[in-house]
Enzyme design. Structure first.
Site, short mmCIF file in Angstrom:
data_model
loop_
_atom_site.label_atom_id
_atom_site.label_comp_id
_atom_site.label_asym_id
_atom_site.label_seq_id
_atom_site.Cartn_x
_atom_site.Cartn_y
_atom_site.Cartn_z
CG ASN A 107 -5.01 4.37 1.78
OD1 ASN A 107 -3.94 4.39 1.19
ND2 ASN A 107 -6.01 5.17 1.46
CG ASP A 108 -2.46 6.30 5.79
OD1 ASP A 108 -2.64 6.62 4.60
OD2 ASP A 108 -2.91 6.94 6.76
#
Lengths: 466, 102
Positions: free
Chosen positions: A392-393
């Site tokens: 995600n990040d």
């Protein structure tokens, strides 16, 4: 009489020689790690070095009996062997955290024993080295145990914070350092020594508690470094050069990794340790508008089957779903159809440095298909489909585009430059850090909800039929 | 400890640090996990200190602490090298992977 003296000195030289040899072999071993083809040979050098050092030590003149030594060697060998034989590759971060704890604890114990035995008779220099050893050893022991508990899921991975935490920690650190300094001035003050010991154990716990699971790569590297430096301090305390060499190598390795991990997140070590990232600092993130587009599995399969290049982007989600083997199956199916398959690895993907590489290697992915951030980013515009699996990040374009984002400036894998992005995700919720990810709202991005392993298995069949 | 020994120890420390920096910065990110477990195994060399503490019979406390320390360090030495070996065995070249499949 004359004869006995020569015998002793011969033994002394022999022991020291094994240590020197061990030091050289350790360095050669680490040098081997500069390439996968030479790595195993390098490790064999290091193993021989360790064996030499142990044989040499068994001849040490202070040793009068062997029963406790042999018992420890057998017990430790059995536990260490059992752990390494049975631990699954997905649990490597936990195992590593545990071994930092063991290493640091051993160093602390040797330090405590030395101080207990000799006390002030050691002199200021040795007491200084011992204090360092015990301080680093004990805080690394408890810190690593907490890291282990977080990684194993025994305590929640989210940062644990309370009001005035940074103040409390600073006060704790100050008290510990206070004891340390008092001990240097008054080496005979055993009370200061044991208070320092207790405070350092507590400080280790407090240090790692507020750190979120996503920051684990930094913490693991840092604990690695401390454990090494504790061993080096032991070397100073008992005047043993091979301990200084090995401990320093370990300490520096951990330090280099910490710096690399911090760079890969564009954060400072202080920020990781005292920032309690992702706790309640939200506000800077984009409230991305628009709809997330859900895609259907057959369409994705067709898209992949007729692509020229597909890039997989694995994250911790791949590890938790144990999906690495299915990813490779899908890659094989695509490869047979003439699709070029690559893997993009972000330095902080997963829970420790290099985590994703090991998992994919376990699934028989050749290491030449694994690409680092700098190598793969220019290649995304030529990529037809980028498949994000539980990351995600590390693919959040906000890090690049939004200077107000909490992760601003973090180098990312620029999957949004690919012609199409497919995100495999459990549900619609936010990622681990609690940040909104604008990638999911982009036009070229499609969401495939569900368990990653399950989706990938179905994709394998669908691609075969396409 | 006399000053000469201390100075010599600092020389060893400084040179090991320099050499370590040179060698370790050449390790590719691909092998960072094996690097961590390998350095872990290597720093299990605190075993040499633990062995002396466990076998010297200085006093009961030291012997017990030494025994626990020997156990902990041995876990790291044996476990560290073994798991590094397990990992490194998995890193294969493209040609080797292809050959196996056929």
């Amino acid at each position: 009489m004359e004869h006995a003296a020569t015998a002793v000195s011969f033994k002394y030289y022999f022991v020291e020689f094994t240590y020197l040899l061990a030091g050289i072999l350790f360095i050669m071993g680490l040098k081997g790690l500069s390439h996968p083809d030479t790595a195993r040979r390098g490790m064999h050098y290091a193993e021989i070095g360790m064996l030499m050092a142990i044989i040499g030590t068994l001849l040490h003149r202070d040793i009068v009996s062997y029963e406790w030594i042999i018992a420890g060697l057998i017990l430790g060998g059995a536990i260490g062997g059992a752990i390494s034989y049975w631990v699954p590759m997905t649990a490597l971060p936990q195992r590593t955290a545990l071994s930092h704890a063991f290493g640091a604890f051993a160093a602390a114990l040797v330090g405590i024993s030395e101080y207990y035995r000799e006390g002030a008779a050691l002199g200021e220099i040795k007491v200084t080295a011992l204090a360092f050893e015990v301080l680093l050893g004990s805080l690394t022991t408890t810190g690593s145990l907490i890291a282990f508990a977080k990684l194993q899921g025994l305590v929640p991975g989210a940062p644990m914070t309370f009001k005035g935490q940074n103040f409390f920690n600073m006060a704790l650190l100050a008290a510990t350092v206070g004891c340390f300094i008092y001990l240097l001035v008054t080496p005979a003050a055993a009370v200061a020594f044991y208070i320092m010991l207790g405070l350092a154990f507590l400080f280790g716990v407090m240090l790692v508690m507020p750190i979120g699971a996503a920051d684990m790569p930094v913490v693991m590297s840092l604990l690695n470094s401390y454990a090494g430096l504790a061993a080096a301090a032991t070397g100073f305390a008992i005047s043993n050069n091979v301990l200084i060499i090995a401990g320093t190598l370990d300490g520096f390795s951990g330090f280099i990794l910490s710096v690399l991990m911090c760079k890969a997140m564009n954060r400072s070590i202080t920020n990781v340790l005292f920032g309690a990232f992702g706790s309640a600092t939200d506000g800077g993130g984009t409230q991305a508008g628009g709809e997330m587009r859900e895609v259907n599995l057959e369409d994705v399969a067709t898209q992949m089957a007729y692509a020229r290049q597909v890039v997989f982007v694995p994250g911790y989600g791949m590890a938790t779903a144990q999906a690495q083997h299915v990813v490779r199956e899908l890659a094989d199916v695509l490869d047979e159809r003439g699709v070029t398959v690559k893997y993009a690895i972000h330095p902080v993907a997963g829970r420790m440095p290099g985590h994703m590489n090991v998992l994919l290697a376990e699934a028989n992915v050749p290491y030449s298909s694994l690409y680092e951030l700098e190598q793969i980013n220019p290649d995304f515009p030529n990529t037809d489909v980028a498949v994000v699996i539980g990351a995600n990040d590390v693919v959040n374009p906000d890090a690049r585009d939004n200077p107000k984002s909490p992760i601003a400036g973090m180098p990312i894998l620029e999957v949004d430059h690919a012609k199409a992005v497919i995100v495999l995700k459990r549900g619609k919720g936010k990622g681990f850090s609690g940040l909104e990810n604008p990638l999911f709202f982009k036009e070229n991005c499609g969401m495939l909800y569900g368990d990653a392993k399950d989706s990938l298995t179905r994709l394998v069949h669908a691609v075969q039929q396409a | 400890m006399n000053p000469e020994t201390l100075i010599a120890a600092f020389y060893v420390f400084a040179l090991a640090a320099f050499l370590g920096y040179q060698v370790i910065s050449r390790v590719p990110p691909l092998l960072h996990t094996p690097l961590m477990s390998a350095t872990n195994a290597i720093s299990g060399i605190s075993l040499v200190g633990s062995i002396v503490t466990a076998g010297a019979h200085y006093n009961t406390v030291s012997t017990v602490l030494g025994f626990v320390a020997v156990t902990c360090s041995t876990i790291n030495v044996v476990g560290g090298f073994w798991i590094t070996e397990r990992m490194l065995k998995m890193f294969r070249r493209r040609e080797d992977v292809k050959k196996e499949r056929h």
